[in-house]
Design a protein around this motif. Structure first.
Motif, PDB file in Angstrom:
ATOM      1  N   GLU A   1      41.811  99.230-108.922  1.00  0.00           N
ATOM      2  CA  GLU A   1      43.066  99.427-108.170  1.00  0.00           C
ATOM      3  C   GLU A   1      42.994 100.576-107.195  1.00  0.00           C
ATOM      4  N   ASN A   2      42.410 101.709-107.638  1.00  0.00           N
ATOM      5  CA  ASN A   2      42.370 102.877-106.734  1.00  0.00           C
ATOM      6  C   ASN A   2      41.521 102.566-105.501  1.00  0.00           C
ATOM      7  N   ALA A   3      40.340 102.011-105.825  1.00  0.00           N
ATOM      8  CA  ALA A   3      39.429 101.708-104.704  1.00  0.00           C
ATOM      9  C   ALA A   3      40.091 100.705-103.746  1.00  0.00           C
ATOM     10  N   LEU A   4      40.811  99.780-104.323  1.00  0.00           N
ATOM     11  CA  LEU A   4      41.423  98.716-103.503  1.00  0.00           C
ATOM     12  C   LEU A   4      42.363  99.337-102.471  1.00  0.00           C
ATOM     13  N   PHE A   5      43.003 100.418-102.878  1.00  0.00           N
ATOM     14  CA  PHE A   5      43.967 101.063-101.998  1.00  0.00           C
ATOM     15  C   PHE A   5      43.314 101.665-100.769  1.00  0.00           C
ATOM     16  N   SER A   6      42.130 102.280-101.000  1.00  0.00           N
ATOM     17  CA  SER A   6      41.486 103.000 -99.894  1.00  0.00           C
ATOM     18  C   SER A   6      40.433 102.170 -99.175  1.00  0.00           C
ATOM     19  N   ALA A   7      40.221 100.906 -99.652  1.00  0.00           N
ATOM     20  CA  ALA A   7      39.068 100.152 -99.111  1.00  0.00           C
ATOM     21  C   ALA A   7      39.331  99.668 -97.671  1.00  0.00           C
ATOM     22  N   THR A   8      38.224  99.334 -97.001  1.00  0.00           N
ATOM     23  CA  THR A   8      38.372  98.775 -95.638  1.00  0.00           C
ATOM     24  C   THR A   8      38.889  97.355 -95.768  1.00  0.00           C
ATOM     25  N   ASN A   9      39.320  96.845 -94.624  1.00  0.00           N
ATOM     26  CA  ASN A   9      39.851  95.477 -94.625  1.00  0.00           C
ATOM     27  C   ASN A   9      38.849  94.466 -95.124  1.00  0.00           C
ATOM     28  N   SER A  10      37.595  94.587 -94.603  1.00  0.00           N
ATOM     29  CA  SER A  10      36.610  93.570 -94.970  1.00  0.00           C
ATOM     30  C   SER A  10      36.309  93.656 -96.464  1.00  0.00           C
ATOM     31  N   ALA A  11      36.295  94.885 -97.008  1.00  0.00           N
ATOM     32  CA  ALA A  11      36.022  95.008 -98.453  1.00  0.00           C
ATOM     33  C   ALA A  11      37.151  94.343 -99.239  1.00  0.00           C
ATOM     34  N   LYS A  12      38.380  94.531 -98.793  1.00  0.00           N
ATOM     35  CA  LYS A  12      39.507  93.901 -99.491  1.00  0.00           C
ATOM     36  C   LYS A  12      39.360  92.384 -99.476  1.00  0.00           C
ATOM     37  N   ASN A  13      39.045  91.873 -98.256  1.00  0.00           N
ATOM     38  CA  ASN A  13      38.920  90.412 -98.142  1.00  0.00           C
ATOM     39  C   ASN A  13      37.840  89.887 -99.059  1.00  0.00           C
ATOM     40  N   LEU A  14      36.725  90.649 -99.096  1.00  0.00           N
ATOM     41  CA  LEU A  14      35.600  90.223 -99.939  1.00  0.00           C
ATOM     42  C   LEU A  14      36.059  90.203-101.402  1.00  0.00           C
ATOM     43  N   HIS A  15      36.816  91.216-101.777  1.00  0.00           N
ATOM     44  CA  HIS A  15      37.333  91.321-103.139  1.00  0.00           C
ATOM     45  C   HIS A  15      38.155  90.073-103.472  1.00  0.00           C
ATOM     46  N   GLU A  16      39.056  89.724-102.553  1.00  0.00           N
ATOM     47  CA  GLU A  16      39.906  88.555-102.825  1.00  0.00           C
ATOM     48  C   GLU A  16      39.083  87.283-102.947  1.00  0.00           C
ATOM     49  N   PHE A  17      38.111  87.161-102.035  1.00  0.00           N
ATOM     50  CA  PHE A  17      37.285  85.949-101.996  1.00  0.00           C
ATOM     51  C   PHE A  17      36.518  85.801-103.313  1.00  0.00           C
ATOM     52  N   ALA A  18      35.909  86.941-103.754  1.00  0.00           N
ATOM     53  CA  ALA A  18      35.116  86.903-104.984  1.00  0.00           C
ATOM     54  C   ALA A  18      36.028  86.510-106.155  1.00  0.00           C
ATOM     55  N   LEU A  19      37.225  87.073-106.147  1.00  0.00           N
ATOM     56  CA  LEU A  19      38.142  86.812-107.257  1.00  0.00           C
ATOM     57  C   LEU A  19      38.488  85.313-107.316  1.00  0.00           C
ATOM     58  N   GLN A  20      38.772  84.748-106.136  1.00  0.00           N
ATOM     59  CA  GLN A  20      39.091  83.312-106.115  1.00  0.00           C
ATOM     60  C   GLN A  20      37.942  82.487-106.674  1.00  0.00           C
ATOM     61  N   ASN A  21      36.729  82.820-106.192  1.00  0.00           N
ATOM     62  CA  ASN A  21      35.567  82.049-106.658  1.00  0.00           C
ATOM     63  C   ASN A  21      35.405  82.165-108.167  1.00  0.00           C
ATOM     64  N   LEU A  22      35.594  83.410-108.679  1.00  0.00           N
ATOM     65  CA  LEU A  22      35.445  83.613-110.127  1.00  0.00           C
ATOM     66  C   LEU A  22      36.446  82.757-110.879  1.00  0.00           C
ATOM     67  N   MET A  23      37.672  82.736-110.361  1.00  0.00           N
ATOM     68  CA  MET A  23      38.713  81.938-111.021  1.00  0.00           C
ATOM     69  C   MET A  23      38.299  80.470-111.124  1.00  0.00           C
ATOM     70  N   GLN A  24      37.571  80.006-110.000  1.00  0.00           N
ATOM     71  CA  GLN A  24      37.158  78.596-110.030  1.00  0.00           C
ATOM     72  C   GLN A  24      35.963  78.393-110.968  1.00  0.00           C
ATOM     73  N   ILE A  25      34.932  79.255-110.815  1.00  0.00           N
ATOM     74  CA  ILE A  25      33.673  79.024-111.541  1.00  0.00           C
ATOM     75  C   ILE A  25      33.865  79.246-113.040  1.00  0.00           C
ATOM     76  N   GLY A  26      34.632  80.284-113.409  1.00  0.00           N
ATOM     77  CA  GLY A  26      34.820  80.625-114.830  1.00  0.00           C
ATOM     78  C   GLY A  26      35.159  79.409-115.677  1.00  0.00           C
TER      79      GLY A  26
END
Length: 2027
Positions: free
Chosen positions: A1946-1971
């Motif tokens: 959460e802390n890192a998410l607050f200070s992260a760059t836009n692209s890092a945030k997007n990557l975070h969201e993308f990875a999370l979506q994929n994990l939700m599917q693959i899991g």
């Protein structure tokens, strides 16, 4: 010369110069000083004043030349007016002293004159400051005048004018003395002194009241005396004085009545009476006149009459247009009274009457035609009509009164004839000038214009009948709609009244005149009229002998009608030719014997009739030969010849017939002679060779034994002299504004010039100039001039021996006569001989042996020393032509030698002038006599002569001759340039201004010198700059000259200098000089300077200046007006608002000279093109002001005369609202021609804006830019004005203006049609103006509107009912076709709109549903348009097809003419076929396109109620075809009808596209190609072209040629579209054949199937027969033209560097893409073998395009060409041929080679890799891998190379490239065939995973890197899906850690760059599917790694919270719809 540029004279420099340079230096200094003083500070001037005054006064003693003394005087005056004035009295005393000096020697004269000039300028500038000193000065000057010679008198007069000007009312004490002195000077023997005196008196009358009160009578008489023996300049000056004085007398009533008790008021009647006295009685006093009148000897001298005529015009112009409107009826009655019977003396002889009529006509034309606006002109025309009615009543009363006692003698009836002639002529010319604006005048029944004119056709006097006919002709030319009506009426009256002699001649004149008008009317007359007229003419000729009382009239009338009919041209005449030739044959006796019997039988009356008849017949044949040259075939010529010998026989008998029957036959025999000569001159001489001898004998007799003592030189010689030489002979022979009346002064006293009654046959001929009446010469003269012309033709064709006899005979006859008769004979002979030399030179003939030359020389030399200057001039020209014809250098040198000797010895003026001109003329025709010594001799002699100050004539002629030599000697003259220039300057500085002719010749010399120097004048060397300074100085001297022609020379010299050395001409002073001349509001009618040639020079110069520097010229003009405010009369104040452009427009309106108007228009056009965009509002306002006048005019034109006064006032009031005074309205009443020009300007402005940028047509953009910078101006913001202007013009009375208005409207509608209205989406901006456009068009469809206007209106909109036949049939063709074309345009637009909307609609559905409503609105508007047309489509389509059929017939070559339908086509008649052609050419293309659209919209299905519905959409196959052939009915089946229509459209298109004329309009070609596209858009026509291979090939060849010859990309793209459709048709055909073969043969015998498609089983293609070959040719042509590197021949040449990439234009890209699409379709129409033979070519081209255009673009997009080539490649690789067993192996090999070629692109050594776009190449490789069969790409070596490329690319530094690479691999990994995909997976998957693992450490910096990682993850995810079951867990295990590493807490998410945030969201979506998918693996991993687990959990938690926040946000703004990204997918 630079040393001269200082405030004080540089005396050191001055003293070192020679005598001549001193004068030049002084002049340069004075000129500089004149510019310097006004800008020097007062202190500086005072400091140097004493010295300066000393220097200037000392110059007075140096005997300065005229220009220098004027400058000294000006400078002294300026010096005193800006500096101190106390020493001025000394200067004045000094001048007076100089004047008093007793020294009378010629050398002292210049000093005296300089003193006189000085006094004038000092008083002019300082005026009343000088106190009372002026009385002594004036007294002294007047005393000096008593014994002064002419130069002194001249300068004193001008000086007194200046003194009066400066002192104003203060000078009253001296007025009487000055008046006395000026009176004596006004009748001085020197003309220059008279002019100066007139100027002085003009100045005097400003203050001297007595001149226009008590002494008025004596002033008037004095002016009349001054006119006697005057020249043109004197008449100008004195008439200006007389007119002004009389105008003052009339207008100054109130001001002075109180001051002078004895002042008597002068009424208009008295003023007119005074002028009338001069006009009628001349200058003799009133007492003396009566004495002479008793004796009956006095006839008014012509100069007086002409002078008085000009004074009338000045008087009216001074009083102004409004005065003329108010007093017109009184003025008119007085002017007409001048030629009435109340003054029989003025018109006692015919020549006098003609002279007076000319003067009266001139007065009326110049005042009514020149001053009044259109409204007032119509009122004036009504007045004239009323005057004519009054006179007519008198005549009618006299004629009808049967009681002989009371019947007035016939003299009274003819008494009114001259008045009527003048009135009718003025009425005709008024209506002619008004054009169609005069319509209301003719429709007004109360005036009855037509009634009165037609009734006068029956007047007893022949001249009135002729003039009435002429007036009808003017009406017909002005209002073409009246031609047919008037013709019908006259023919009908002629038939009814054919027993009245007056009616027969009168109505035949009228018909002939109207036929002459037809060629001026663009719409012609109905064809049948010709037949009617021919029948009437035959009838008259046949019935002539029945009644002797009118046989003469009937004969004349019959032939006159036939002759006039010939002017209608070959199309009409060919139908009447046989009848005419028969009449021609019958009128002459068939054998010499018959002629003898004729002679014995006749009496004087029968001879008169016979001769008149034959003269008429000759005239008719001459008219036929000149107007119908196209019909003169050999056969017709043979039929014309037989009567000629007998006509010549009769000619030889004329003299004996004249002797026998005396004078009664005289006129008829003269007419016969004249007409025969005229006919022979136009026939080819070969046709009458046998008659040469008798005719020549007669000619010689006519030339040498003139019946009368008339000197015809002024008619015969001017055409034979060179126009430049005529300048020597004074203004009378040049174009001036007064040419019309001045002409009579040229002639001897016995003739006054030509007049219509001398030759009625001239009534139908073309007029030399505008609307003026034809002026045939008196018969005696016209015979001589016809004889000289014919002699010229025949002499050049007779044998050489015969020539000698003729010349000797001529020489003898000159010797035998004496005195004035000798001169007349000599003149006739020289003009005849000169004409023959002209012909000999033209046909390159030779003159003959030595004896002939000698006689010729004697003849010419005699004339060269004649007393008549005109004859000398012609003889010099003749001598030069003689040298040209002989063309023997020895002979020419001999001629020159004779002149040299003569000039050395002779002392008399005559021989010196003649021979000096001869030297110059010799150069003209021999392009310079090569030798330098000859040139030196000529120049030497002419130098000497030009300095002979005793005779100005010799000087003028010698200098003129010198100017010819300078002009013609070319480069040889360079050595003489300096001395000649210094000679010219010296003379300019010394010759007195009174010798204007010398100055004019000097000007011509200077002009020639400047031309000779040419561009060298730009040089910077000292000699060149000295020459340049001298030229500029000379120009300055000439500009100051009082003579207008010299000023004109100066201007044209400056114009030359500006052309060659623009930097050295001071533009601002030149422009101000030009404007001063142009805008000098002098009294004379025509705008400005009274000299036409000066105005022409000014405008020509302006035209040249604005071509280069329009903006500067315009600024200088406005600046000039601001500076010199006090000099300009208030009438020109508005130049400040309307600028030079407005002033020129105003000028255009007043000017009557055609050439000048043309130049003004060109000047304005140049200014418009260079400045309209910058000064948009200004130009639009100008045009609007001019056009606004038509709006005023229309409201008033219909009002009745009685209310004219009130309306005029009311109307003024409406005009006055804009300005304080009527005169200040910039354009008070512009004429229709000016308004037409303004409308054309609006169109030009629109096209200029079009070139300037799109903002002019885009309202949103324009408003934005306007807000940013308020100075910007855009056309779209003025749309309302544009529509308003077009509307005003389109609803005017003038048809020409309506045409221009509709044209403007059309352009506005076209240009703004697509501009959207920003406030109401879905609407266009023009919708708000629908009402205006509709209102403008409505009148154009009224039944009385001429067809050309209607046709123009149809271009804007369509629809109109039929109308009765009034014009030529071809006009109805024009109208019908215009309507059809307009409907076609509407239909095309409607269909295109609907098509666009359907596309848009489909697009809308894809994107969003909210657009539904707006879509409905749009479709409804388009479908509304379609519904409108749809209702009439049934009829329209029939008419369209009919028009196309006509067009097809009309385009057949002439050899098929016999096959055309005899009665003509649907819309044209057989007779008017030629006139109809252009109309078809104008409209066929759009009709063709519309027809094609209609046919395809019905899918070629025709619904015919009788036959039920026939459906032809399914192509006819062989199986269905043969069934019904036997039972086919005779009615054309729908199939046949369709086939015919198909071939009609195809035929017309191919015929046109095969050889479009080079001027064929682009839109025609495009429309034609579009029609073909639409045709092939539906299946049935495709089946036709697909089944007929030859037709297809033919069409492709035509298109190929079109592409080669037309560069336009639009045409090429349209052509390619047609090619694609043809290919598609062929594909369909092949498929159909294969399908039906399969159906018929069943599936069992597959192997034996014949091969369908090209190339059969051998694979060979035959050029010319093969569709494939033709297609390839065409595509190669397009590709190689866009990418020359594709041509293997070129690639080897060094010109094309391989690998250098050319960037294609937008159009080029579209063309290449279109060609590639076609290429990929080619194999589909081949047989397998055929496909193998074309495949290499196609692959080479596709890969070539890929290779040449694969360049990286900035945004990582694929270039369009690459996209197209990949698309084509894909299409090609997936072709069924690649799988067909016959071609499979060959295809595989070829495709492998292609892949190698692609791979090789990488390995080029030249280091060009960085340019190539790896992505494009990789995509190509991928296309190969994916689209071909596996065996192509799975060979190991190829596969390895491909994988290698992917590896390299994966390591690319560019994230975009990586991203694309991942995408491509993604698709390869999913290839269904494992042999293909596995090698790639094995080689490349590990490195992808590796890359993703690296990304853990280096987080993505930007969006591009993020995309790469996301794509990588997608690839790995996809891999897991494709992998086999057992390997999946491993892969998932690799993937999950990577994904989790991308998550942030959460802390890192607050200070992260836009692209890092997007990557975070993308990875999370994929994990939700693959899991959930691989839960076991997932759980295992989580268990083994707690850190991962913690990371994942916190991320999920954070995610849930953020979702809550987001939903809350969403509730606030719900309206965000997701956007969809589209990507091009080739795979």
């Amino acid at each position: 010369m630079e040393l001269a540029h200082s405030l004080l004279l540089n005396e050191e420099a001055y003293n070192q110069l020679g005598e001549f340079q001193k004068a030049e230096f002084i002049f340069e200094w004075l000129q500089f000083l004149e510019k310097l003083l006004p800008v020097t500070s007062r202190a500086d001037i005072r400091e140097n004043q004493k010295k300066l005054v000393e220097q200037l006064t000392s110059l007075l003693n140096n005997s300065p030349g005229p220009p220098t003394r004027r400058l000294i005087a000006k400078n002294l005056a300026v010096l005193y007016s800006t500096g101190d004035t106390f020493s001025v009295y000394q200067t004045i005393d000094k001048c007076n002293e100089l004047i008093r000096s007793k020294d009378d020697s010629p050398s002292y004269l210049p000093t005296k004159l300089a003193a006189v000039v000085c006094l004038g300028y000092l008083y002019k500038k300082l005026g009343r400051i000088l106190g009372n000193s002026f009385t002594d000065t004036v007294g002294n000057v007047l005393k000096a005048m008593k014994n002064a010679e002419s130069q002194g008198r001249y300068e004193i007069m001008l000086s007194l004018q200046n003194i009066l000007n400066g002192l104003g009312a203060a000078a009253i004490p001296c007025h009487r003395d000055i008046y006395k002195a000026a009176r004596s000077c006004l009748t001085d023997r020197s003309m220059a002194v008279r002019c100066a005196a007139a100027k002085c008196l003009l100045e005097l009358q400003n203050e001297a009241v007595f001149m226009w009160s008590t002494d008025l009578d004596s002033v008037v008489t004095l002016c009349f005396k001054s006119f006697e023996g005057s020249n043109y300049d004197v008449r100008l000056a004195v008439s200006k004085l007389l007119g002004t004085v009389l105008a003052r007398a009339l207008t100054s009533k109130q001001t002075t009545a109180s001051t002078r008790h004895n002042f008597r008021r002068v009424s208009l009647e008295e003023v007119m009476e005074l002028l009338g006295t001069g006009f009628l009685r001349g200058s003799c006093g009133f007492l003396r006149a009566s004495g002479d009148m008793l004796k009956g000897t006095s006839s008014v001298s012509r100069d007086v009459r002409v002078g008085v005529t000009q004074a009338y015009v000045v008087l009216v112009s001074t009083l102004g247009a409004q005065w003329l409107e108010r007093n017109f009826s009184a003025f008119l009655s007085h002017i007409l009274d001048l030629v009435s019977q109340s003054h029989p003396k003025a018109i006692q002889s015919q020549t006098d009457a003609i002279g007076c009529r000319r003067c009266v006509s001139f007065i009326l034309q110049a005042t009514v035609g020149g001053l009044l606006g259109e409204k007032a002109q119509i009122a004036a025309a009504k007045e004239i009509c009323q005057a004519i009615w009054k006179l007519k009543k008198v005549v009618d009363a006299a004629m009808s009164d049967s009681n002989l006692e009371t019947r007035i003698s016939t003299t009274d009836v003819t008494a009114s004839q001259h008045v009527l002639v003048c009135a009718l002529q003025e009425l005709g010319s008024l209506i002619h000038g008004l054009g169609t604006t005069a319509a209301p005048l003719l429709q007004d029944s109360s005036t009855g214009v037509l009634e009165v004119v037609i009734s006068l056709v029956l007047h007893p006097s022949i001249s009135v009948r002729l003039t009435a006919a002429w007036c009808l002709r003017c009406i017909a030319v002005a209002l073409p709609s009246y031609v047919s009506l008037l013709l019908d009426r006259c023919i009908e009256r002629l038939s009814v009244l054919k027993s009245s002699p007056e009616a027969v001649t009168g109505y035949s004149f009228a018909v002939a005149a109207l036929l002459g008008a037809v060629k001026h009317s663009p719409l012609g007359i109905p064809h049948g009229k010709g037949k009617v007229i021919m029948t009437v003419a035959e009838d008259l000729l046949c019935s002539a002998s029945q009644n002797s009382r009118i046989s003469l009239q009937r004969t004349q009338a019959g032939w006159l009608l036939i002759a006039a009919l010939m002017t209608l041209g070959p199309a009409v005449v060919q139908h009447h030719l046989p009848r005419m030739l028969l009449l021609w044959k019958c009128i002459f006796p068939s054998s010499p014997k018959d002629l003898e019997t004729e002679k014995t039988r006749g009496d004087s009356f029968t001879w008169q009739v016979t001769l008149e008849g034959r003269a008429g017949a000759l005239c008719a044949i001459k008219s036929f030969v000149s107007h119908c040259a196209g019909l003169l075939t050999d056969e017709v010529v043979q039929r014309l010849l037989p009567p000629l010998p007998s006509a010549v026989d009769l000619l030889t008998q004329l003299s004996s017939i004249n002797k026998s029957y005396g004078n009664s036959v005289k006129t008829s025999s003269t007419a016969y002679r004249h007409k025969l000569y005229e006919l022979l001159a136009v026939l080819p001489p070969k046709t009458y060779e046998g008659s040469f001898c008798p005719v020549l004998k007669e000619l010689v007799a006519d030339l040498t034994v003139p019946d009368s003592q008339i000197d015809a030189s002024t008619f015969l010689l001017p055409p034979l002299c060179h126009e430049n030489d005529l300048l020597l002979l004074g203004p009378l022979l040049q174009d001036t504004d007064h040419r019309f009346i001045e002409e009579q002064l040229l002639l001897g006293n016995s003739i006054a010039g030509g007049s219509l009654e001398y030759d009625p046959y001239s009534i139908y001929e073309k007029v030399a100039k505008g609307d003026s009446v034809p002026k045939p010469l008196p018969p005696v003269l016209s015979v001589i001039s016809a004889a000289t012309r014919l002699f010229g033709v025949m002499f050049s064709h007779v044998a050489e021996s015969h020539r000698l006899q003729v010349l000797e005979q001529l020489l003898n006859s000159i010797k035998q006569t004496k005195g004035s008769r000798q001169q007349i004979v000599q003149l006739n002979v020289v003009s005849a001989f000169s004409t023959s030399l002209k012909h000999l030179a033209n046909c390159k003939g030779s003159l003959g042996p030595e004896e002939v030359r000698r006689s010729a020389l004697t003849l010419v030399m005699g004339a060269l020393e004649s007393n008549n200057p005109l004859l000398r001039c012609a003889a010099a020209e003749c001598l030069a032509r003689l040298a040209q014809v002989v063309s023997d250098s020895a002979f020419t040198a001999g001629l020159a030698q004779v002149s040299f000797d003569k000039l050395k010895s002779a002392r008399d003026v005559v021989s010196r002038t003649g021979h000096s001109l001869a030297l110059g003329c010799l150069y003209r025709y021999l392009g310079g006599i090569g030798s330098t010594q000859h040139l030196n001799a000529c120049v030497g002699i002419l130098y000497t002569l030009s300095q002979d100050s005793t005779s100005p004539d010799v000087q003028a002629w010698a200098l003129h001759s010198l100017s010819l030599i300078v002009d013609l000697a070319g480069p040889l003259y360079h050595v003489h340039v300096e001395p000649t220039l210094s000679l010219v300057l010296t003379l300019l500085l010394t010759v007195p201004p009174t010798y204007a002719e010398v100055h004019q010749s000097l000007g011509r010399c200077l002009n020639a010198l400047i031309t000779t120097l040419g561009p060298e004048l730009q040089g910077s060397s000292t000699t060149v700059s000295a020459l340049r300074t001298s030229c500029l100085l000379a120009c300055a001297v000439m500009q100051d000259n009082p003579d207008c022609l010299v000023q004109a020379q100066a201007i044209s010299c400056l114009q030359q200098l500006h052309m060659f050395a623009p930097r050295h001409v001071n533009l601002s002073s030149l422009v101000s000089c030009l404007c001063e001349i142009l805008l000098d509001n002098s009294v004379l009618v025509n705008l400005c300077s009274s000299y036409l040639l000066l105005r022409r020079a000014v405008v020509a110069c302006l035209r040249q200046l604005v071509q280069r520097e329009a903006a500067e010229v315009s600024e200088y003009a406005v600046a000039l007006v601001k500076e010199s405010r006090e000099d300009f009369t208030p009438a020109d104040v508005n130049i400040r608002e309307i600028g030079l452009e407005g002033a020129l427009l105003g000028l255009l309106d007043k000017e009557l000279d055609q050439r000048l108007c043309q130049d003004i228009k060109e000047t304005l056009t140049h200014m418009l093109t260079s400045m309209a965009v910058e000064k948009l509002s200004f130009w639009l306002k100008l045009c609007k002001d001019v056009l606004a006048a038509s709006a005023d005019f229309n409201t008033v034109a219909s009002v009745d005369t009685t209310q004219e006064e009130e309306t005029a006032k009311a109307d003024d009031a409406s005009v006055l609202t804009s300005d304080s005074d009527e005169r200040f309205h910039p354009f008070s009443n512009p004429r229709w021609s000016t308004r037409v020009f303004a409308a054309e300007c609006v169109c030009k402005i629109i096209s200029q804006c079009e070139n300037a940028g799109s903002a002019h047509f885009d309202i949103t953009l324009a408003q934005e830019r306007k807000q940013r910078d308020s100075r910007d101006d855009f056309l779209v913001l003025h749309l309302a004005d544009l529509i308003r202007m077009a509307f005003m013009a389109a609803t005017d009375h003038s048809d020409q203006l309506r045409l221009s208005g509709l044209q403007t409207l059309l352009i506005v509608v076209r240009k703004f049609a697509a501009v959207p209205e920003p406030e109401f989406p879905g609407h266009v901006i023009l919708e708000q103006y629908q009402a205006n456009v509709g209102a403008a068009l409505r009148p154009a469809f009224a039944p009385e509107t001429p067809p050309d206007v209607t046709a123009k209106a149809c271009q804007v909109q369509a629809g109109k009912e039929a109308q009765s036949q009034q014009y030529n049939e071809s006009t109805s063709t024009m109208e019908i076709l215009a309507v059809l074309k307009a409907w076609a345009e509407v239909y095309i637009v409607a269909v295109e709109k609907q098509k666009n909307q359907c596309d848009a609609h489909n697009h809308c559905l894809k994107t969003a549903h909210s657009a539904e409503e707006s879509y409905r609105d749009v479709t409804s508007s388009a479908s509304g348009l379609l519904d409108l047309v749809q209702a009439d489509l049934g009829t329209l389509s029939k008419l369209w097809l009919a028009a196309l059929q006509d067009f097809a017939l009309l385009t057949l070559p002439s050899e098929y003419a016999s096959q055309l339908p005899a009665e003509g086509g649907t819309f044209y008649t057989a007779e008017t076929i030629e006139n109809a052609r252009p109309h078809y050419y104008n409209s066929w293309a759009l009709i063709l396109y519309a027809t094609a659209l209609w046919l395809t919209s019905t899918g070629f299905v025709i619904v015919d109620p009788d036959e039920g519905v026939t459906n032809l959409s399914r192509p006819v196959t062989p199986t269905t075809m043969c069934q019904d052939s036997s039972t086919r009915p005779l009615v054309k089946s729908p199939e046949d009808v369709n086939t015919d229509r198909f071939h009609l459209i195809l035929g017309i298109s191919v015929e046109f596209l095969c050889s479009p004329r080079s001027d064929a309009a682009m839109e025609n070609i495009i429309a034609c190609l579009r029609a073909l596209q639409t045709l092939f858009d539906v299946p049935w026509p495709r089946s036709k072209i697909g089944g007929d291979q030859e037709l297809g090939v033919e069409l492709l060849n035509v298109l190929h040629r079109l592409i080669l010859t037309r560069e336009s990309p639009d045409i090429q793209l349209a052509a390619l579209e047609v090619v694609r459709l043809i290919l598609f048709a062929a594909q369909e055909h092949v498929k159909e054949k294969r399908r039906s073969a399969e159906v018929d043969d069943g599936a069992a015998e597959k192997e034996t199937l014949p091969e369908f498609g090209e190339g059969k089983d051998t694979g060979g293609l035959v050029p010319g027969k093969s569709l494939v070959f033709a297609t390839l040719e065409l595509c190669v042509c397009i590709l190689v033209r866009q990418l020359p590197q594709l041509n293997p021949k070129l690639t080897c040449s060094p010109a094309v560097q391989s690998g250098k990439h050319l960037l294609l234009s937008e159009d080029g890209i579209r063309l290449v893409a279109a060609a590639l699409v076609i290429l990929s379709d080619v194999p589909a129409i081949c047989s397998p073998e055929g496909s193998v033979s074309v495949l290499p070519t196609i692959l080479y081209l596709i890969v070539g395009v890929l290779k040449e255009t694969a360049v990286k673009l900035q945004d990582g997009q694929l270039p369009l060409t690459v996209a197209a080539s990949l698309q084509a490649l894909k299409g090609l690789l997936s072709s069924p041929m690649a799988r067909a067993e016959k071609s499979r192996t060959a295809w595989t090999d070829l495709l492998r080679s292609a892949l190698v070629t692609v791979l090789d692109c990488w390995d080029q050594v030249d280091g060009l890799i960085q340019e190539l776009d790896e992505v494009s190449l990789l995509t190509a490789v991928t296309v190969f891998v994916m689209s071909t069969s596996p065996e192509v790409t799975t060979i190991e070596c190829l596969q390895n190379r491909c994988i290698e490329k992917f590896k390299i690319t994966l390591d690319s530094k560019d994230p975009l490239v990586q991203y694309k690479c991942y995408q491509l691999l993604h698709s390869i990994f999913q290839h269904p065939n494992k042999t293909v995909s596995y090698p790639y997976i094995h080689s490349l998957a590990p490195s992808i995973v590796g890359k993703l693992q690296e990304a853990e450490k280096a987080k993505p910096e930007n969006a591009a890197e993020l995309q790469v990682i996301q794509e990588g993850i997608k690839v790995v995810t996809a891999l897991t899906a494709t992998a086999e079951e057992e390997h999946r867990p491993h892969l998932v295990a690799c993937l999950l850690p990577i994904l989790i590493s991308f998550l942030l807490d959460e802390n890192a998410l607050f200070s992260a760059t836009n692209s890092a945030k997007n990557l975070h969201e993308f990875a999370l979506q994929n994990l939700m599917q693959i899991g959930p998918q691989y839960s076991s693996v997932f759980k295992k991993l989580m268990a083994s790694s707690p850190t991962m687990k913690a990371r994942l959990e916190s991320a999920v938690k954070g995610n849930q919270e953020s979702i809550k926040v987001k939903t809350a946000k969403h509730a606030k703004n719900p309206g965000k719809s997701s956007s969809i990204q589209l990507k091009t997918n080739f795979l």
